[in-house]
Write a protein that holds these residues in place. Sequence first.
Motif: not given
Length: 124
Positions: A27, A31, A34, A36-38, A40, A43, A45, A49
């Motif tokens: 994590k 982060s 950039k 981290r959203h992948t 979640d 997302n 993405a 990504e």
Amino acid sequence: MTNIKNRKFIALDISGKNYLSWVLDVKLHLSAKKLRHTIDEDNAASNEERATTLIFLRHHIDDVLKYEYITVENSLELWQNLNDRFEHLKAVILPKALNDWSQLRFQDFKTVSEYNSTLFKIVS
């Protein structure tokens, strides 16, 4: 490409014994990149990504796990599969650590360094 063999941190072991620290490391690194959203749900993405995150995750897991999840082509799916497989360890490790902490007594050790070593193992 020269650093492809160099891992940023210890790979996830097949037994999952380092799962909790591995999750934190992943994590933090995602982060910092950039990405981290992948990992979640829901997302937005891009494919690039997701591919970058999948490469990163696969690079930081044990070879046996890598072959077991070789057909997974989505970083979120791999993340969730590993989570489903190892998440139960929180329920196992925390009670043991709390028990070890309650049983820890300074007088049971011959040296301060032995006590400190045991203390840091429980804390980690």
